[in-house]
Design a protein around this motif. Structure first.
Motif, PDB file in Angstrom:
ATOM      1  N   ASP A 252     -25.673  25.360  -6.607  1.00 51.69           N
ATOM      2  CA  ASP A 252     -25.686  24.110  -7.368  1.00 51.69           C
ATOM      3  C   ASP A 252     -26.301  22.983  -6.542  1.00 51.69           C
ATOM      4  N   ARG A 253     -25.994  22.961  -5.235  1.00 51.69           N
ATOM      5  CA  ARG A 253     -26.603  21.954  -4.373  1.00 51.69           C
ATOM      6  C   ARG A 253     -28.120  22.130  -4.328  1.00 51.69           C
ATOM      7  N   GLN A 254     -28.558  23.392  -4.260  1.00 52.35           N
ATOM      8  CA  GLN A 254     -29.995  23.643  -4.183  1.00 52.35           C
ATOM      9  C   GLN A 254     -30.711  23.242  -5.467  1.00 52.35           C
ATOM     10  N   GLU A 255     -30.046  23.368  -6.601  1.00 48.56           N
ATOM     11  CA  GLU A 255     -30.638  22.890  -7.853  1.00 48.56           C
ATOM     12  C   GLU A 255     -30.876  21.383  -7.776  1.00 48.56           C
ATOM     13  N   ARG A 256     -29.944  20.671  -7.143  1.00 51.75           N
ATOM     14  CA  ARG A 256     -30.128  19.230  -6.986  1.00 51.75           C
ATOM     15  C   ARG A 256     -31.269  18.925  -6.016  1.00 51.75           C
ATOM     16  N   VAL A 257     -31.396  19.757  -4.963  1.00 52.49           N
ATOM     17  CA  VAL A 257     -32.516  19.589  -4.031  1.00 52.49           C
ATOM     18  C   VAL A 257     -33.832  19.773  -4.775  1.00 52.49           C
ATOM     19  N   ARG A 258     -33.901  20.800  -5.578  1.00 52.95           N
ATOM     20  CA  ARG A 258     -35.128  21.077  -6.341  1.00 52.95           C
ATOM     21  C   ARG A 258     -35.472  19.903  -7.257  1.00 52.95           C
ATOM     22  N   ALA A 259     -34.470  19.398  -7.978  1.00 57.84           N
ATOM     23  CA  ALA A 259     -34.713  18.278  -8.881  1.00 57.84           C
ATOM     24  C   ALA A 259     -35.185  17.045  -8.110  1.00 57.84           C
ATOM     25  N   ALA A 260     -34.539  16.783  -6.969  1.00 61.09           N
ATOM     26  CA  ALA A 260     -34.935  15.626  -6.151  1.00 61.09           C
ATOM     27  C   ALA A 260     -36.356  15.794  -5.624  1.00 61.09           C
TER      28      ALA A 260
ATOM     29  N   GLN B   7     -28.602  15.351  -0.134  1.00 61.32           N
ATOM     30  CA  GLN B   7     -27.433  16.097  -0.606  1.00 61.32           C
ATOM     31  C   GLN B   7     -26.321  16.164   0.428  1.00 61.32           C
ATOM     32  N   TYR B   8     -26.559  15.627   1.614  1.00 60.79           N
ATOM     33  CA  TYR B   8     -25.568  15.711   2.691  1.00 60.79           C
ATOM     34  C   TYR B   8     -25.137  14.337   3.184  1.00 60.79           C
ATOM     35  N   GLU B   9     -25.254  13.329   2.349  1.00 57.37           N
ATOM     36  CA  GLU B   9     -24.837  11.986   2.748  1.00 57.37           C
ATOM     37  C   GLU B   9     -23.315  11.925   2.836  1.00 57.37           C
ATOM     38  N   GLY B  10     -22.823  11.282   3.875  1.00 52.24           N
ATOM     39  CA  GLY B  10     -21.378  11.222   4.086  1.00 52.24           C
ATOM     40  C   GLY B  10     -20.915  12.395   4.926  1.00 52.24           C
ATOM     41  N   GLU B  11     -20.157  12.127   5.959  1.00 52.27           N
ATOM     42  CA  GLU B  11     -19.700  13.178   6.875  1.00 52.27           C
ATOM     43  C   GLU B  11     -18.617  14.026   6.224  1.00 52.27           C
TER      44      GLU B  11
ATOM     45  N   VAL C 276     -28.291  27.134  10.343  1.00 53.27           N
ATOM     46  CA  VAL C 276     -28.149  27.003  11.797  1.00 53.27           C
ATOM     47  C   VAL C 276     -27.583  25.627  12.159  1.00 53.27           C
ATOM     48  N   ALA C 277     -28.080  24.587  11.503  1.00 50.08           N
ATOM     49  CA  ALA C 277     -27.596  23.233  11.780  1.00 50.08           C
ATOM     50  C   ALA C 277     -26.115  23.108  11.433  1.00 50.08           C
ATOM     51  N   MET C 278     -25.704  23.732  10.327  1.00 49.42           N
ATOM     52  CA  MET C 278     -24.296  23.679   9.932  1.00 49.42           C
ATOM     53  C   MET C 278     -23.424  24.393  10.965  1.00 49.42           C
ATOM     54  N   ASN C 279     -23.887  25.551  11.431  1.00 50.61           N
ATOM     55  CA  ASN C 279     -23.130  26.269  12.462  1.00 50.61           C
ATOM     56  C   ASN C 279     -23.014  25.444  13.741  1.00 50.61           C
ATOM     57  N   HIS C 280     -24.120  24.823  14.137  1.00 52.39           N
ATOM     58  CA  HIS C 280     -24.114  24.007  15.353  1.00 52.39           C
ATOM     59  C   HIS C 280     -23.146  22.835  15.198  1.00 52.39           C
ATOM     60  N   TRP C 281     -23.174  22.204  14.034  1.00 47.52           N
ATOM     61  CA  TRP C 281     -22.289  21.071  13.781  1.00 47.52           C
ATOM     62  C   TRP C 281     -20.821  21.496  13.825  1.00 47.52           C
ATOM     63  N   LEU C 282     -20.521  22.640  13.229  1.00 47.98           N
ATOM     64  CA  LEU C 282     -19.136  23.109  13.200  1.00 47.98           C
ATOM     65  C   LEU C 282     -18.600  23.379  14.601  1.00 47.98           C
ATOM     66  N   ASN C 283     -19.468  23.853  15.492  1.00 47.30           N
ATOM     67  CA  ASN C 283     -19.014  24.287  16.817  1.00 47.30           C
ATOM     68  C   ASN C 283     -19.340  23.299  17.938  1.00 47.30           C
TER      69      ASN C 283
ATOM     70  N   THR D 276     -30.956  16.670  10.323  1.00 43.82           N
ATOM     71  CA  THR D 276     -32.257  16.002  10.417  1.00 43.82           C
ATOM     72  C   THR D 276     -33.063  16.556  11.583  1.00 43.82           C
ATOM     73  N   GLU D 277     -32.431  16.700  12.731  1.00 45.83           N
ATOM     74  CA  GLU D 277     -33.116  17.237  13.905  1.00 45.83           C
ATOM     75  C   GLU D 277     -33.638  18.649  13.638  1.00 45.83           C
ATOM     76  N   ALA D 278     -32.828  19.484  13.006  1.00 44.19           N
ATOM     77  CA  ALA D 278     -33.240  20.861  12.730  1.00 44.19           C
ATOM     78  C   ALA D 278     -34.435  20.904  11.794  1.00 44.19           C
ATOM     79  N   LEU D 279     -34.395  20.124  10.724  1.00 40.84           N
ATOM     80  CA  LEU D 279     -35.473  20.161   9.742  1.00 40.84           C
ATOM     81  C   LEU D 279     -36.760  19.549  10.288  1.00 40.84           C
ATOM     82  N   ARG D 280     -36.638  18.482  11.053  1.00 39.42           N
ATOM     83  CA  ARG D 280     -37.845  17.865  11.619  1.00 39.42           C
ATOM     84  C   ARG D 280     -38.456  18.751  12.696  1.00 39.42           C
ATOM     85  N   SER D 281     -37.639  19.452  13.461  1.00 38.16           N
ATOM     86  CA  SER D 281     -38.170  20.408  14.436  1.00 38.16           C
ATOM     87  C   SER D 281     -38.918  21.530  13.720  1.00 38.16           C
ATOM     88  N   LEU D 282     -38.357  21.965  12.609  1.00 34.68           N
ATOM     89  CA  LEU D 282     -38.998  23.010  11.823  1.00 34.68           C
ATOM     90  C   LEU D 282     -40.337  22.522  11.282  1.00 34.68           C
TER      91      LEU D 282
END
Length: 201
Positions: free
Chosen positions: A64-72, A93-97, A161-168, A180-186
């Motif tokens: 469902d989140r990805q559908e919103r990404v596609r629409a955006a 789609q990830y605003e707010g901690e 990967v970014a989510m895993n890094h954030w969790l740990n 942001t760092e992960a996507l811009r590096s990509l």
């Protein structure tokens, strides 16, 4: 998206979150479709209009989140570079901690044996949805051009990967800055990392 499509997405999301909440409280094997429908305030028939099983509903959060990404993405200015449009659409789609413990619990839930197959299907569908959005934006077709699917798969992996890094992360990092760092590096083509000094003993 039109109003009707937005309402359908909202209804799907409500059912999916209800399914996930109940699964975390009682275990996926102890949840019935009737309970999910009641939790979301709809009939079991309405549930069946959106999902073929409780497992599909539980695993649909990311889709469902990805559908919103596609629409955006499709609403971004046409002259905006593709990678900038993709990154902005994902980050919106990830605003707010989010609550770290809650995210960890959701991830553990997806590892439940009864959900693993459906979770893998959902991940494949997540990549397909984004690939189709990218293809539409650049005027191509995923059946004849693999570029959109390559970008979608890379973005999906970078997000995971970014989510895993954030969790740990210790000390705790902020999810938005990590993503942001992960996507811009990509987007930069994962250039050579700077030389790092070896830790002293």
């Amino acid at each position: 998206m039109g109003l009707r499509e937005r309402k359908k997405l909202a209804a799907r999301a409500a059912l999916s979150w209800a399914a996930l909440r109940l699964a975390m409280e009682h275990g996926p094997e102890n949840v019935r479709v009737e309970q999910i429908a009641a939790e979301a305030g709809v009939s079991p028939r309405t549930f069946n209009n959106y999902f073929s099983s409780k497992e599909e509903a539980i695993c649909a959060i990311g889709l469902d989140r990805q559908e919103r990404v596609r629409a955006a993405l499709l609403e971004r200015p046409a002259e905006e570079p593709l990678w900038e449009a993709v990154i902005t659409s994902v980050l919106e789609q990830y605003e707010g901690e989010p609550d770290r413990e809650m995210v960890a619990r959701v991830r553990m839930q997806m590892c439940h044996p009864s959900l693993q197959g459906e979770h893998l299907k959902a991940r494949a569908e997540i990549e397909r949805v984004l690939a189709e959005g990218i293809a539409e934006r650049i005027g191509t077709d995923i059946r004849s051009d693999m570029y959109p699917s390559l970008v979608a798969a890379a973005v999906s992996s970078a997000t995971r990967v970014a989510m895993n890094h954030w969790l740990n992360s210790e000390p705790p990092a902020e999810l938005l800055s990590t993503l942001t760092e992960a996507l811009r590096s990509l987007a930069a083509g994962l250039p050579q990392p700077p030389r790092r000094k070896k830790p002293s003993c």
